[in-house]
Write a protein that holds these residues in place. Structure first.
Motif, PDB file in Angstrom:
ATOM      1  N   UNK A  12      -9.951   7.976  -8.186  1.00 34.68           N
ATOM      2  CA  UNK A  12     -10.444   7.234  -7.028  1.00 34.68           C
ATOM      3  C   UNK A  12     -11.797   7.733  -6.533  1.00 34.68           C
ATOM      4  N   UNK A  13     -12.386   8.696  -7.239  1.00 37.73           N
ATOM      5  CA  UNK A  13     -13.737   9.148  -6.865  1.00 37.73           C
ATOM      6  C   UNK A  13     -14.667   7.941  -6.977  1.00 37.73           C
ATOM      7  N   UNK A  14     -15.487   7.737  -5.955  1.00 41.66           N
ATOM      8  CA  UNK A  14     -16.424   6.616  -5.974  1.00 41.66           C
ATOM      9  C   UNK A  14     -17.520   6.848  -7.008  1.00 41.66           C
TER      10      UNK A  14
ATOM     11  N   UNK B 237      -0.815   4.346 -14.277  1.00 44.06           N
ATOM     12  CA  UNK B 237      -1.974   4.518 -13.399  1.00 44.06           C
ATOM     13  C   UNK B 237      -2.826   5.656 -13.948  1.00 44.06           C
ATOM     14  N   UNK B 238      -4.127   5.411 -14.025  1.00 44.80           N
ATOM     15  CA  UNK B 238      -5.046   6.471 -14.434  1.00 44.80           C
ATOM     16  C   UNK B 238      -5.222   7.400 -13.240  1.00 44.80           C
ATOM     17  N   UNK B 239      -5.026   8.687 -13.454  1.00 46.33           N
ATOM     18  CA  UNK B 239      -5.140   9.628 -12.343  1.00 46.33           C
ATOM     19  C   UNK B 239      -6.465  10.383 -12.345  1.00 46.33           C
ATOM     20  N   UNK B 240      -7.061  10.577 -13.533  1.00 47.55           N
ATOM     21  CA  UNK B 240      -8.315  11.339 -13.591  1.00 47.55           C
ATOM     22  C   UNK B 240      -8.999  11.146 -14.936  1.00 47.55           C
TER      23      UNK B 240
ATOM     24  N   UNK C 120      -1.028  -3.778  -5.703  1.00 45.67           N
ATOM     25  CA  UNK C 120      -0.645  -2.430  -5.307  1.00 45.67           C
ATOM     26  C   UNK C 120      -1.936  -1.687  -4.969  1.00 45.67           C
ATOM     27  N   UNK C 121      -2.200  -1.543  -3.671  1.00 47.29           N
ATOM     28  CA  UNK C 121      -3.448  -0.928  -3.220  1.00 47.29           C
ATOM     29  C   UNK C 121      -3.315   0.593  -3.346  1.00 47.29           C
ATOM     30  N   UNK C 122      -4.012   1.162  -4.350  1.00 45.66           N
ATOM     31  CA  UNK C 122      -3.916   2.614  -4.551  1.00 45.66           C
ATOM     32  C   UNK C 122      -5.103   3.343  -3.924  1.00 45.66           C
TER      33      UNK C 122
ATOM     34  N   UNK D 233       0.850  -1.192   0.000  1.00 42.62           N
ATOM     35  CA  UNK D 233       0.000   0.000   0.000  1.00 42.62           C
ATOM     36  C   UNK D 233       0.885   1.240   0.000  1.00 42.62           C
ATOM     37  N   UNK D 234       1.298   1.681  -1.188  1.00 44.08           N
ATOM     38  CA  UNK D 234       2.199   2.839  -1.273  1.00 44.08           C
ATOM     39  C   UNK D 234       1.515   4.110  -0.771  1.00 44.08           C
TER      40      UNK D 234
END
Ligand SMILES: Cc1cc2nc3c(=O)[nH]c(=O)nc-3n(C[C@H](O)[C@H](O)[C@H](O)COP(=O)(O)OP(=O)(O)OC[C@H]3O[C@@H](n4cnc5c(N)ncnc54)[C@H](O)[C@@H]3O)c2cc1C
Ligand code: SF4
Ligand code: FES
Ligand code: FES
Lengths: 180, 363
Positions: free
Chosen positions: B72-74, B212-215, B48-50, B8-9
């Motif tokens: 990470x918006x739900x 990693x997708x950021x947005x 890898x828990x982001x 979990x970074x």
């Protein structure tokens, strides 16, 4: 790889040592903490039997990797009643005959508690049915379940109304200089 | 489930480093990845828990009016967000028409974008599947392909993309923001999933290993359609089912003329199908039945069934597109419909609370 989890379940702190990172939150609740009220139906996110509140939100505990829930607050069906009094949703399920075999019921009740906290359906049966569609009932107790959630909504509104009246009365008395 | 390392970074930089490991998979809500791991379809050596990375859970309106939605918006939070509801109501409607309330609470925007197809043979490690193992073949051929693609498919793969969210995002021209160890890049949502090609190439998401997708960013231009936008989804049951066919329609109508139109279809291809021909056909027309029919036909002109029993999806897609355009032209409803994206009006009568029950009669 050993992992230590800290979970607050129904207000109680738990430390769970995992020798392996694979268990789901559902498995940890049932097999490690001993809370078997949360049911395993499909184990694939499709039935809702495993519904719990994770940090206040209803989720399928079968798809939550326990390791990822480290530090979270969890509420299960065992944590709903307070001082021996049933939660209004539990009482409404009994009153409205909202189950037959009862297997889906803990998940239904937890989902209904989550739905009422979200506050988006009001007492509208169609919105309640849609909002509860993540919980399957093999006995098809759906009419009773919808009635129970409507009933629980009404009970909780009424209780909230009484609390508001009490607050208003207390404020009135305070304004008039009377002891509360 | 195979055994894996769990990390979990604390920062995006650390996460990119951890995700670069050859057997790594990133975990967001886990509602798709954990499911695939249980089935043995995904067998990561490292998770890898982001889910707790800072800075990826916000929705912000940028200076130019674009809306930036953190990866990470739900899903539930996205559908409830005032700026999203105001500028892109079809996005909110599509999200609420997908999965269940429990899943939407846990599912993230990035995970929704990257969720795997629901092709049954993909989900069964014992079946040959070019998408799971490139070049291994496709057991869907000669099998059950009733729900499969009618646009953009090839001999290599006929699976569909299952996401509801991506359909209005593609229609409105949203862009995926991607971070990698070498920097950042952007890909339009409508092109993010490549179509299947020849020789066992099933296509897939345009994300290199370790990225990693950021947005996801909705352009400011989306808001011009806010008053006339709908999502329509036809499924095999009223709720909690994937789309057979869906459509997102958005119109900018002034003085009885369509100034601009956006249309994308779901459930018909390996990606949300942006129908540029239909959009062009609608521009400058009156928003009437003839224009909508012509647009739907333009959207489906290249369609062909991928199996004997899925030609119905072409007829259905024409009707779903017409319905979405018709409903959009009537105006975005003030309140989210009780059954989001449904073609059914709420009709079932209410059960009465505390109706006579066994307890009631026994007492
Ligand atoms: C029973 C059921 C019914 C469903 N019904 C619907 C439906 O009707 N409509 C619909 O649209 N969806 C539906 N879904 C799918 C659901 O929307 C997805 O499971 C969810 O959106 C995935 O999000 P997540 O955060 O849980 O992803 P995860 O499971 O965490 O990840 C999914 C994939 O995305 C990758 N990933 C996640 N985040 C990132 C990131 N930021 N960068 C790079 N890679 C990333 C992961 O590595 C993984 O490969 C359903 C799911 C279930 C289980
Ligand atoms: S249709 Fe695509 S996903 Fe399904 S088995 Fe064939 S290659 Fe795999
Ligand atoms: S056991 Fe979790 S959804 Fe069925
Ligand atoms: S009461 Fe038997 S499954 Fe619901």
């Amino acid at each position: 790889m050993p992992l230590t989890l800290h979970l607050t379940v129904n207000g109680e702190a738990h430390r769970v040592d995992l020798t392996d990172p694979r268990p789901t939150l559902l498995d940890v609740l049932r097999e490690r903490i001993g809370l078997t009220g949360t049911k395993k139906g499909c184990d694939r996110g499709q039935c809702g039997a495993c519904t719990v509140l994770l940090d206040g939100q209803r989720v399928n505990s079968c798809l939550v990797l326990a390791a990822s829930a480290d530090g979270a607050e969890v509420t299960t069906i065992e944590g709903l009643s307070a001082d021996g009094a049933l939660h209004p949703v539990q009482a409404a399920f009994i009153e409205n005959d909202a189950f037959q075999c009862g297997f889906c019921t803990p998940g239904q009740v937890m989902s209904a508690v989550g739905l009422l906290a979200e506050g988006e359906t009001g007492g509208d049966p169609e919105r309640i049915r849609e909002g509860m569609s993540g919980n399957l009932c093999r006995c098809a107790a759906y009419p009773g379940i919808t009635a129970a959630v409507m009933d629980a909504f009404a009970r909780m509104e009424a209780a909230e109304g009484e609390r508001a009246d009490d607050r208003a009365r207390t404020e009135d008395r305070a304004r008039q200089g009377e002891p509360a | 489930m195979n055994l894996f390392d769990y990390v979990r970074p604390a920062t995006l930089g650390e996460a990119l480093g951890a995700a670069a490991h050859p057997g790594a998979a990133v975990l967001a809500g886990g509602t798709n990845l954990v499911d695939l791991m249980k089935a043995g379809v995904a067998r990561p050596e490292r998770i890898v828990d982001i889910s707790r990375l800072p800075g990826l859970s916000e929705i912000e309106t940028l200076e130019d009016g674009a809306i930036r939605i953190g990866a990470l918006v739900g899903n539930a939070a996205l559908a409830r967000h005032p700026a999203v509801k105001a500028a892109a109501p079809a996005v909110a409607e599509a999200v609420l028409a997908g999965a269940s309330a429990q899943l939407r609470n846990k599912a993230s925007v990035g995970g929704n974008l990257l969720q795997a197809t629901r092709c049954a043979y993909f989900g069964d490690p014992a079946s040959a599947c070019n998408r799971r193992v490139p070049g291994s073949g496709c057991d869907a051929k000669g099998g059950d392909r009733r729900g499969h693609a009618v646009l953009g498919w090839s001999d290599a793969c006929s699976a569909t993309n299952p996401s509801d969210l991506l359909v209005p995002l593609a229609a409105l021209g949203a862009v995926v923001e991607i971070a990698g160890q070498d920097g950042t890049r952007e890909v339009p949502v409508a092109e993010f999933h490549t179509l299947p090609g020849a020789d066992g190439d099933a296509g897939g998401p345009q994300l290199r290993h370790g990225e990693i997708v950021t947005a996801v960013r909705l352009p400011a231009d989306a808001a011009r359609f806010a008053a006339a936008s709908r999502y329509v989804k036809v499924r095999e049951r009223t709720s909690f089912a994937f789309a057979l066919v869906s459509a997102a329609a958005a119109l900018d109508i002034e003085d009885g003329t369509i100034r601009a139109a956006r249309l994308a279809l779901g459930g018909v291809a390996a990606r949300p199908w942006r129908a540029a021909e239909a959009e062009a056909a609608l521009t400058g027309k009156a928003p009437d039945a003839a224009a909508f029919q012509a647009a739907a036909e333009a959207a489906m002109a290249q369609a062909r069934p991928s199996a004997e029993d899925n030609a119905f999806k072409i007829a259905l897609a024409l009707r779903v597109a017409v319905r979405a355009l018709t409903l959009a032209a009537k105006g975005t409803p003030e309140r989210m419909p009780a059954l989001p994206a449904s073609v059914f009006a709420p009709t079932l009568s209410a059960p009465s609370p505390s109706a006579p029950s066994f307890q009631g009669t026994a007492r």
